[in-house]
Motif scaffolding. Structure first.
Motif, short mmCIF file in Angstrom:
data_model
loop_
_atom_site.label_atom_id
_atom_site.label_comp_id
_atom_site.label_asym_id
_atom_site.label_seq_id
_atom_site.Cartn_x
_atom_site.Cartn_y
_atom_site.Cartn_z
N SER A 65 22.23 19.71 33.00
CA SER A 65 21.91 20.81 32.02
C SER A 65 23.09 21.74 32.10
O SER A 65 23.44 22.42 31.02
CB SER A 65 20.73 21.55 32.25
N THR A 66 23.79 22.03 33.36
CA THR A 66 24.76 22.81 33.33
C THR A 66 26.15 22.20 33.46
O THR A 66 27.13 23.15 33.38
CB THR A 66 24.61 23.53 34.78
N LYS A 67 26.42 20.87 33.30
CA LYS A 67 27.47 20.04 33.45
C LYS A 67 28.43 20.43 34.59
O LYS A 67 29.56 20.30 34.60
CB LYS A 67 28.48 20.61 32.07
N LYS A 68 27.86 20.94 35.59
CA LYS A 68 28.53 21.08 36.73
C LYS A 68 28.03 19.95 37.75
O LYS A 68 27.19 19.35 37.85
CB LYS A 68 27.94 22.17 37.65
N GLN A 69 29.33 19.71 38.61
CA GLN A 69 29.16 18.73 39.57
C GLN A 69 28.52 19.35 40.82
O GLN A 69 28.59 20.66 41.03
CB GLN A 69 30.59 18.29 40.07
N THR A 70 27.74 18.50 41.41
CA THR A 70 26.88 18.87 42.58
C THR A 70 27.53 18.31 44.05
O THR A 70 27.46 17.30 43.86
CB THR A 70 25.40 18.64 42.25
#
Length: 231
Positions: A65-70
Motif C-alpha cells: 500500500s505504501t510502495k516502501k521497501q521493508t
C-alpha cells in the motif's frame, strides 16, 4: 520504524502452570516435563506459525500500500521459549512469504521475563501472578516477594526500543520502513505497552492482555513521540 510486540507461544511452563522467570531456569535445555527445558509446547509451535503468518500478511500489505521497501529485525529474550518463538517467526516470514532476506533473530537480554522472586518454579502460576499484580497496582516500585519491580522492567524494555530507534535514525532511507519484532513475555510486554502509552506502571494490568503467540503493533503515544523528536 514500527514495533511489533510478539509474545512467545504456549510453553511447557504454561502447560504445567509453573512460573519460570529466572535466566538460570528459562535458558536451560535440560529439566522440565520433557527433560529439554521450558521451551514451546507442540501447541505453542503451531500457534506461533499461525500468528507469524498473519504478521507476514500485515507486513506485506503495508509494503504494497505504501510502495516502501521493508526491513525486518527480530529481537528476542534469551529464554528458550522466546528464542524458539523468534526462530519460528523468522522461518515463517523468510520461507513462506518471501518478504526479503531477514537477518536471524538477535538476543536482547533486556527483553527477558520479569523475575518473580520467591515464586520461581512454583504453581499455580495464575494465582501467584495475581498476588504480585495486586501489589503492582498499589506501588509499581515494590519488590515484595523478591520480584523485579514494574519500574525496573519499564526501564530495561524501553531501553530496547530507544536503542532500536537510534539505529534507525543513523541509517534511515526515505523509501524504507523498518519493522522491529520484539519477542518477549507477558509481563514484560504488558509493562512496555503501558510505558509507551504514557501510563504509570501501576496501571499495566488495565491494558488488553497479550495471549500466547499473539502480536500487536505499538508506537509511542503522541506526547512521548513529540518529546523524542525534540531530542
Amino acid at each position: 520504524m514500527k514495533f511489533i510486540l510478539f509474545r512467545h507461544g504456549h510453553s511447557l511452563a504454561n502447560q504445567e502452570s509453573r512460573i519460570v522467570s529466572s535466566l538460570e531456569h528459562g535458558t536451560k535445555t535440560t529439566g522440565g516435563p520433557l527433560g529439554t527445558g521450558f521451551g514451546l509446547s507442540d501447541k505453542g509451535k503451531q500457534e506461533v506459525r499461525m500468528s507469524a503468518t498473519s504478521l507476514a500478511y500485515h507486513i506485506k500489505s503495508y509494503s504494497t500500500s505504501t510502495k516502501k521497501q521493508t526491513q525486518i529485525r527480530i529481537l528476542a529474550s534469551p529464554f528458550k521459549r522466546t528464542l524458539e518463538t523468534a526462530n519460528l517467526i523468522h522461518d515463517t516470514l523468510q520461507t513462506s512469504f518471501n518478504i526479503g532476506q531477514i537477518p536471524l533473530p538477535e538476543q536482547a537480554l533486556d527483553l527477558r521475563e520479569r523475575f518473580f522472586g520467591q515464586f520461581e518454579l512454583q504453581t499455580p502460576s495464575d494465582d501467584l501472578y495475581t498476588t504480585v499484580w495486586n501489589q503492582d497496582a498499589v506501588n509499581p516500585f515494590h519488590e515484595k516477594f523478591g520480584v523485579e519491580s514494574v519500574a525496573m522492567v519499564t526501564q530495561r524494555t524501553t531501553r530496547v526500543v530507544r536503542s532500536e530507534e537510534q539505529k534507525d535514525e543513523e541509517a534511515k532511507e526515505d523509501m524504507e520502513e523498518t519493522f522491529v519484532i520484539l519477542v518477549s513475555h507477558g509481563d514484560a510486554l504488558q509493562i512496555l505497552q503501558t510505558a509507551m502509552r504514557g501510563w504509570s506502571g501501576d496501571r499495566h494490568r488495565q491494558l488488553e492482555h497479550l495471549n500466547t503467540a499473539s502480536w500487536r503493533e505499538l508506537e509511542w503515544c503522541p506526547e512521548l513521540a513529540e518529546a523524542h523528536r525534540r531530542k
